[in-house]
Design a protein around this motif. Sequence first.
Motif, PDB file in Angstrom:
ATOM      1  N   GLY A 142       0.701  -1.065   0.250  1.00  0.00           N
ATOM      2  CA  GLY A 142       0.209  -0.118   0.112  1.00  0.00           C
ATOM      3  C   GLY A 142       0.744   1.174   0.015  1.00  0.00           C
ATOM      4  O   GLY A 142       0.196   2.425   0.381  1.00  0.00           O
ATOM      5  N   LYS A 202      -7.091   3.178  -3.803  1.00  0.00           N
ATOM      6  CA  LYS A 202      -6.167   2.765  -2.723  1.00  0.00           C
ATOM      7  C   LYS A 202      -5.125   3.659  -3.073  1.00  0.00           C
ATOM      8  O   LYS A 202      -4.496   4.049  -1.891  1.00  0.00           O
ATOM      9  N   SER A 259      -3.869   6.377  -0.054  1.00  0.00           N
ATOM     10  CA  SER A 259      -2.214   6.027   0.276  1.00  0.00           C
ATOM     11  C   SER A 259      -1.675   7.738   0.379  1.00  0.00           C
ATOM     12  O   SER A 259      -0.818   8.188   1.097  1.00  0.00           O
TER      13      SER A 259
END
Length: 166
Positions: A26, A53, A57
């Motif tokens: 990640g 995602k 982040s």
Amino acid sequence: MTGTAGRPEIRAIAAVTRNGVIGADGDLVWRNREDFARLKQLTMGGVLVMGRKNYESIGRPLPGRESYVVTRNPDWSAAGVRTFASVDAALDAAVATGRDVWVFGGGEIYAAAWARTTWLEITEVDLAVPGDVYFPRIDPAYWQEVAREQRVGFSWVTYRRTAAEA
């Protein structure tokens, strides 16, 4: 940079290691202040198309750029971003703005946008590291290197698509 009929080109930007890794667990696998400054300079004023995602982040919209986030979750939202159910829908909307369009990751987003991507701004990182997110292979049968700037430990490389991939 615009393409035919004045429509914006779709460009991808990424830092890619020798073994194609762009992320792990990640997060990015490589950070460099000089590269971040170049990324900011190139993408300023444009539209960034990224996956949820990748957006999470980062944690916020990047100043001076519009963020289009692709997510399978119709209930997901974040202040200051537009959400889309597909990469194609996000790219269509981004192109319609007339602004520079940047595919911004992660790996699934790059892959889904690959056929429509016409330019690549790649930071080739002179490392091979473990990871779980990869950039698509840049096949010289379809991509021509048009510029390279060598730095210590990495290179900035621009590629132009020369043919559609089968």
